[in-house]
Design a protein around this motif. Structure first.
Motif, short mmCIF file in Angstrom:
data_model
loop_
_atom_site.label_atom_id
_atom_site.label_comp_id
_atom_site.label_asym_id
_atom_site.label_seq_id
_atom_site.Cartn_x
_atom_site.Cartn_y
_atom_site.Cartn_z
N GLU A 34 -15.38 -86.57 16.54
CA GLU A 34 -14.30 -87.35 15.93
C GLU A 34 -14.27 -88.77 16.50
OE1 GLU A 34 -9.48 -87.27 15.04
OE2 GLU A 34 -10.42 -85.59 16.10
N ALA A 35 -14.53 -88.90 17.79
CA ALA A 35 -14.57 -90.22 18.41
C ALA A 35 -15.64 -91.09 17.76
CB ALA A 35 -14.82 -90.10 19.91
N MET A 36 -16.82 -90.53 17.54
CA MET A 36 -17.89 -91.29 16.91
C MET A 36 -17.56 -91.60 15.46
SD MET A 36 -20.62 -92.84 17.65
CE MET A 36 -20.85 -92.13 19.30
N ASP A 37 -16.95 -90.64 14.77
CA ASP A 37 -16.49 -90.85 13.40
C ASP A 37 -15.56 -92.07 13.34
OD1 ASP A 37 -14.46 -90.63 11.19
OD2 ASP A 37 -15.62 -88.85 10.66
N ARG A 38 -14.61 -92.12 14.25
CA ARG A 38 -13.63 -93.22 14.26
C ARG A 38 -14.29 -94.56 14.60
NH1 ARG A 38 -8.02 -91.87 14.82
NH2 ARG A 38 -7.69 -89.64 14.44
N LEU A 39 -15.24 -94.55 15.49
CA LEU A 39 -15.93 -95.79 15.86
C LEU A 39 -16.72 -96.34 14.68
CD1 LEU A 39 -16.75 -97.94 17.91
CD2 LEU A 39 -18.61 -96.41 18.66
N VAL A 40 -17.43 -95.46 13.98
CA VAL A 40 -18.22 -95.90 12.83
C VAL A 40 -17.31 -96.45 11.74
CG1 VAL A 40 -19.79 -95.17 10.99
CG2 VAL A 40 -20.09 -94.29 13.31
N ARG A 41 -16.22 -95.74 11.46
CA ARG A 41 -15.30 -96.19 10.41
C ARG A 41 -14.65 -97.52 10.79
NH1 ARG A 41 -14.49 -92.26 6.55
NH2 ARG A 41 -15.10 -90.15 7.19
N PHE A 42 -14.24 -97.65 12.04
CA PHE A 42 -13.64 -98.92 12.47
C PHE A 42 -14.61 -100.07 12.30
CE2 PHE A 42 -13.54 -102.17 15.75
CZ PHE A 42 -12.31 -102.76 15.47
N THR A 43 -15.85 -99.89 12.74
CA THR A 43 -16.85 -100.95 12.66
C THR A 43 -17.10 -101.35 11.22
OG1 THR A 43 -17.89 -100.07 14.67
CG2 THR A 43 -19.16 -101.65 13.39
N PHE A 44 -17.27 -100.35 10.36
CA PHE A 44 -17.49 -100.60 8.93
C PHE A 44 -16.31 -101.37 8.34
CE2 PHE A 44 -17.25 -99.52 4.45
CZ PHE A 44 -18.57 -99.66 4.03
N ARG A 45 -15.11 -100.93 8.63
CA ARG A 45 -13.92 -101.56 8.05
C ARG A 45 -13.67 -102.96 8.61
NH1 ARG A 45 -9.88 -96.23 8.02
NH2 ARG A 45 -11.21 -94.98 6.61
N HIS A 46 -14.05 -103.17 9.87
CA HIS A 46 -13.87 -104.49 10.46
C HIS A 46 -14.73 -105.53 9.71
CE1 HIS A 46 -12.69 -107.31 13.61
NE2 HIS A 46 -13.93 -107.78 13.54
N PHE A 47 -15.97 -105.19 9.44
CA PHE A 47 -16.83 -106.09 8.68
C PHE A 47 -16.28 -106.28 7.26
CE2 PHE A 47 -20.28 -104.77 11.71
CZ PHE A 47 -20.49 -106.04 12.25
N LEU A 48 -15.82 -105.20 6.67
CA LEU A 48 -15.32 -105.25 5.30
C LEU A 48 -14.07 -106.13 5.20
CD1 LEU A 48 -16.05 -103.91 2.53
CD2 LEU A 48 -14.25 -102.24 3.04
N ALA A 49 -13.18 -105.99 6.17
CA ALA A 49 -11.92 -106.74 6.15
C ALA A 49 -12.08 -108.18 6.61
CB ALA A 49 -10.88 -106.03 7.04
N ASN A 50 -13.18 -108.47 7.27
CA ASN A 50 -13.41 -109.82 7.81
C ASN A 50 -14.79 -110.32 7.40
OD1 ASN A 50 -10.95 -110.00 9.75
ND2 ASN A 50 -11.92 -108.06 10.27
N PRO A 51 -14.99 -110.59 6.12
CA PRO A 51 -16.31 -111.01 5.65
C PRO A 51 -16.79 -112.31 6.29
CG PRO A 51 -14.66 -111.30 3.92
CD PRO A 51 -14.02 -110.50 5.00
N TRP A 52 -15.87 -113.09 6.87
CA TRP A 52 -16.26 -114.30 7.60
C TRP A 52 -17.09 -113.95 8.83
CZ3 TRP A 52 -14.84 -114.18 12.59
CH2 TRP A 52 -13.78 -113.35 12.95
N PHE A 53 -16.88 -112.76 9.40
CA PHE A 53 -17.55 -112.38 10.64
C PHE A 53 -19.06 -112.27 10.45
CE2 PHE A 53 -17.95 -108.98 14.16
CZ PHE A 53 -18.24 -109.95 15.11
N PRO A 54 -19.55 -111.52 9.45
CA PRO A 54 -21.00 -111.52 9.23
C PRO A 54 -21.56 -112.91 8.96
CG PRO A 54 -19.98 -109.72 8.03
CD PRO A 54 -18.87 -110.57 8.55
N ARG A 55 -20.80 -113.74 8.23
CA ARG A 55 -21.29 -115.10 7.95
C ARG A 55 -21.38 -115.92 9.22
NH1 ARG A 55 -17.77 -114.63 3.34
NH2 ARG A 55 -16.25 -116.02 4.33
#
Length: 233
Positions: free
Chosen positions: A105-126
Motif C-alpha cells: 500500500e505504501a508503494m501504491d500511494r507513492l506511485v499515485r502521488f508522483t503520477f498525480r503531482h506531475f499531472l496537477a503541475n504540468p509546469w514541473f515537467p517543463r
C-alpha cells in the motif's frame, strides 16, 4: 428701504477632511512567494534563455526593483524556482507518512502521488526539461540538492526492505532505479500528452484515460517488486 431679513444666512460648512490614506503594508514574504510563482510560470513556458525579468515582475504584480532586491538576478531567481519545485514534491512525499502503511500500500500511494503531482503541475515537467536542456548547469551549483533527495531514497529502501521481510517484495532492488521508473511513468505521460494524443487518436487528458494510466503505473511497479529475478526459485 427694505428691512433686513430676520433670517440669517447659514454659513457654508467647511469641507470634510479626507481620511488619511492607509499605508500599504509591504508583505515581503508574500511578495517573494508571488515572484517565485511568476518565475515558475515564465521559466517553464519560455525556458531560461527566453524568460524575461520584466515579464516575471509584471506577472507577480511587483516592482522589478523588488525582484532584484529579493533574488539578486535572473540566475538566482531561476535557482530559487528550481529548488522550490523540488522541495514541493519532497514535502508532498513526506506528508504521505508511508511508514504507517504496509509495503504494498505504501508503494501504491507513492506511485499515485508522483503520477498525480506531475499531472496537477504540468509546469514541473517543463521546468525539468528546461534544466536538462541547460545540462543541469544550475542544479550542479546547488549544494543542498542531494541532501534533499536522500530521505526519499531512504524511504524507498525501507519500504522495499519491509516488503522483503514479509515475503511480498524481492530484495535485489536499487531504490534509485526504482524511483526513476516511478517518476518516468508520470513524467512521460504528462510531458508527451499532446503528441501522444494525436499519434494514437485518443484524448489522454480525459479522466478515463488518466485513471487507466495511473492504475497501470501502480500495477507495473508492484508487479516488478513482486517478480523474482531469473534463476531464483
Amino acid at each position: 428701504m427694505s428691512e433686513p431679513s430676520s433670517i440669517a444666512a447659514k454659513p457654508t460648512p467647511p469641507p470634510k477632511a479626507k481620511p488619511p490614506r492607509a499605508k500599504r503594508v509591504r508583505d515581503s514574504a508574500r511578495t517573494k512567494a508571488e515572484i517565485l510563482v511568476a518565475g515558475r510560470a515564465e521559466f517553464a513556458e519560455r525556458g531560461f534563455e527566453g524568460a524575461r525579468v520584466d515579464a516575471i515582475a509584471a506577472l507577480a504584480g511587483a516592482n522589478k526593483r523588488l525582484l532584484y532586491h529579493y533574488y539578486g538576478n535572473k540566475e538566482e531567481l531561476y535557482r530559487a524556482v528550481l529548488l522550490d519545485a523540488y522541495q514541493e514534491i519532497r514535502r508532498g512525499e513526506r506528508a504521505l507518512s508511508l511508514d504507517q502503511f504496509g509495503p504494498a500500500e505504501a508503494m501504491d500511494r507513492l506511485v499515485r502521488f508522483t503520477f498525480r503531482h506531475f499531472l496537477a503541475n504540468p509546469w514541473f515537467p517543463r521546468l525539468l526539461n528546461t534544466e536538462n536542456i541547460e545540462n543541469a548547469r544550475f542544479l550542479k551549483t546547488m549544494t543542498d540538492i542531494q541532501a534533499l533527495h536522500s530521505p526519499l531514497v531512504g524511504q524507498i529502501t525501507t519500504i522495499v526492505e519491509r516488503g522483503a521481510e514479509i515475503g511480498v517484495f524481492r530484495r535485489d532492488v536499487d531504490p534509485v532505479q526504482l524511483y526513476i521508473s516511478i517518476a518516468a511513468l508520470g513524467f512521460f505521460y504528462v510531458s508527451n500528452m499532446a503528441t501522444l494524443s494525436v499519434i494514437f487518436a485518443r484524448d489522454l487528458s480525459g479522466i478515463d484515460m488518466v485513471q487507466e494510466r495511473e492504475a497501470q503505473a501502480v500495477q507495473m511497479v508492484l508487479d516488478y517488486l513482486r517478480t523474482k529475478p531469473v534463476g531464483q526459485g
